[in-house]
Design a protein around this motif. Sequence first.
Motif, PDB file in Angstrom:
ATOM      1  N   ARG A  70       8.615  52.759  53.802  1.00  7.26           N
ATOM      2  CA  ARG A  70       8.246  51.483  53.180  1.00  7.26           C
ATOM      3  C   ARG A  70       9.413  50.498  53.122  1.00  7.26           C
ATOM      4  O   ARG A  70       9.211  49.286  53.250  1.00  7.26           O
ATOM      5  N   ALA A  71      10.634  51.015  52.951  1.00 13.93           N
ATOM      6  CA  ALA A  71      11.790  50.123  52.852  1.00 13.93           C
ATOM      7  C   ALA A  71      11.992  49.307  54.122  1.00 13.93           C
ATOM      8  O   ALA A  71      12.609  48.238  54.076  1.00 13.93           O
ATOM      9  N   GLU A  72      11.489  49.779  55.261  1.00 12.59           N
ATOM     10  CA  GLU A  72      11.683  49.085  56.523  1.00 12.59           C
ATOM     11  C   GLU A  72      10.513  48.183  56.905  1.00 12.59           C
ATOM     12  O   GLU A  72      10.621  47.368  57.814  1.00 12.59           O
ATOM     13  N   ILE A  73       9.381  48.318  56.240  1.00 16.31           N
ATOM     14  CA  ILE A  73       8.193  47.560  56.642  1.00 16.31           C
ATOM     15  C   ILE A  73       8.363  46.052  56.430  1.00 16.31           C
ATOM     16  O   ILE A  73       7.995  45.262  57.312  1.00 16.31           O
ATOM     17  N   PRO A  74       8.926  45.574  55.311  1.00 12.99           N
ATOM     18  CA  PRO A  74       9.134  44.126  55.193  1.00 12.99           C
ATOM     19  C   PRO A  74      10.010  43.566  56.311  1.00 12.99           C
ATOM     20  O   PRO A  74       9.759  42.464  56.815  1.00 12.99           O
ATOM     21  N   THR A  75      11.048  44.305  56.726  1.00 11.88           N
ATOM     22  CA  THR A  75      11.891  43.859  57.826  1.00 11.88           C
ATOM     23  C   THR A  75      11.076  43.756  59.110  1.00 11.88           C
ATOM     24  O   THR A  75      11.214  42.794  59.880  1.00 11.88           O
ATOM     25  N   ALA A  76      10.234  44.745  59.353  1.00 13.77           N
ATOM     26  CA  ALA A  76       9.390  44.715  60.544  1.00 13.77           C
ATOM     27  C   ALA A  76       8.436  43.524  60.521  1.00 13.77           C
ATOM     28  O   ALA A  76       8.224  42.855  61.545  1.00 13.77           O
ATOM     29  N   LEU A  77       7.863  43.234  59.361  1.00 16.15           N
ATOM     30  CA  LEU A  77       6.955  42.098  59.250  1.00 16.15           C
ATOM     31  C   LEU A  77       7.687  40.779  59.478  1.00 16.15           C
ATOM     32  O   LEU A  77       7.149  39.869  60.121  1.00 16.15           O
ATOM     33  N   ARG A  78       8.905  40.680  58.993  1.00 17.37           N
ATOM     34  CA  ARG A  78       9.679  39.456  59.230  1.00 17.37           C
ATOM     35  C   ARG A  78      10.026  39.303  60.716  1.00 17.37           C
ATOM     36  O   ARG A  78      10.074  38.182  61.240  1.00 17.37           O
ATOM     37  N   THR A  79      10.251  40.432  61.397  1.00 19.40           N
ATOM     38  CA  THR A  79      10.476  40.378  62.842  1.00 19.40           C
ATOM     39  C   THR A  79       9.244  39.854  63.554  1.00 19.40           C
ATOM     40  O   THR A  79       9.332  39.022  64.467  1.00 19.40           O
ATOM     41  N   VAL A  80       8.067  40.324  63.155  1.00 20.33           N
ATOM     42  CA  VAL A  80       6.816  39.829  63.743  1.00 20.33           C
ATOM     43  C   VAL A  80       6.689  38.325  63.537  1.00 20.33           C
ATOM     44  O   VAL A  80       6.378  37.568  64.469  1.00 20.33           O
ATOM     45  N   ARG A  81       6.938  37.884  62.318  1.00 24.85           N
ATOM     46  CA  ARG A  81       6.820  36.443  62.028  1.00 24.85           C
ATOM     47  C   ARG A  81       7.786  35.635  62.877  1.00 24.85           C
ATOM     48  O   ARG A  81       7.448  34.567  63.387  1.00 24.85           O
ATOM     49  N   ARG A  82       8.996  36.146  63.061  1.00 24.22           N
ATOM     50  CA  ARG A  82      10.010  35.437  63.839  1.00 24.22           C
ATOM     51  C   ARG A  82       9.589  35.291  65.304  1.00 24.22           C
ATOM     52  O   ARG A  82       9.926  34.305  65.960  1.00 24.22           O
ATOM     53  N   LEU A  83       8.872  36.285  65.826  1.00 25.22           N
ATOM     54  CA  LEU A  83       8.453  36.250  67.225  1.00 25.22           C
ATOM     55  C   LEU A  83       7.220  35.379  67.460  1.00 25.22           C
ATOM     56  O   LEU A  83       6.909  35.057  68.611  1.00 25.22           O
ATOM     57  N   LEU A  84       6.527  35.021  66.390  1.00 25.78           N
ATOM     58  CA  LEU A  84       5.312  34.223  66.520  1.00 25.78           C
ATOM     59  C   LEU A  84       5.623  32.731  66.600  1.00 25.78           C
ATOM     60  O   LEU A  84       6.498  32.222  65.896  1.00 25.78           O
TER      61      LEU A  84
END
Length: 233
Positions: free
Chosen positions: A142-156
């Motif tokens: 769970r500690a890494e999921i917000p980072t992953a979501l921010r990466t997705v947003r950055r790529l969009l």
Amino acid sequence: MSSNVFGGRDGASPPRDRTGQAEAFDAIGDRYDEAFPHKEGQISATEWLVASLPAGSRVLDLGCGTGVPTARRLTEAGFEVVGVDLSAGMVARARAQAPGARFHQADIADLGPGGPYDLGGPYDLGRFDAVAAFFSLLMLPRAEIPTALRTVRRLLAPGGLFALSMVEADADDVPIPFLGRRIRVSGYPRAALRQVVEEAGFDVVEETSHGYAPAGADVPPEEHLFLRCRRGD
């Protein structure tokens, strides 16, 4: 649950070594699609992307697994599709089953700031009009999921679409048996999942859920959560 296994950078702490996760899905191979033959929720979310995007849009299949049904359907719809998965075996299957897409064996951290597939990196994948992440982020603590979501947003691209699915569960990096192997998974109750997605900068357009009973004997029934999102600006 999917074959998609990813790590994430969070600054000071390195991501957990997920070599064992990738090896598990390499070994599972074609048995994954046999154990999960019905993917109605995933198909419905993919069709939302097809109906919402103009032909020629660029779509990232984040945790592409075997390439079906998502990458194959998106290429058939006339989109430029890029798939990413940490499992070399799954990437090989995806290339065979969705030949119209491009696939890379990579970790989600490789797409984030400073990674080789990041914007401006040596293997820059560019920006996308939409990202699909079906049962991929649940392979993270769970500690890494917000980072992953921010990466997705950055790529969009601004206003880009994001189709996400998770298994509903109050679990954090829990080891479970899965098709003869052991993997580690995380999940959220539905309200908590929506909160973490919104806090990462997404507007949730629609939320659905589907009960699912996998064909695999060691995989218990699951409740699948699907969020249809738009990048908030």
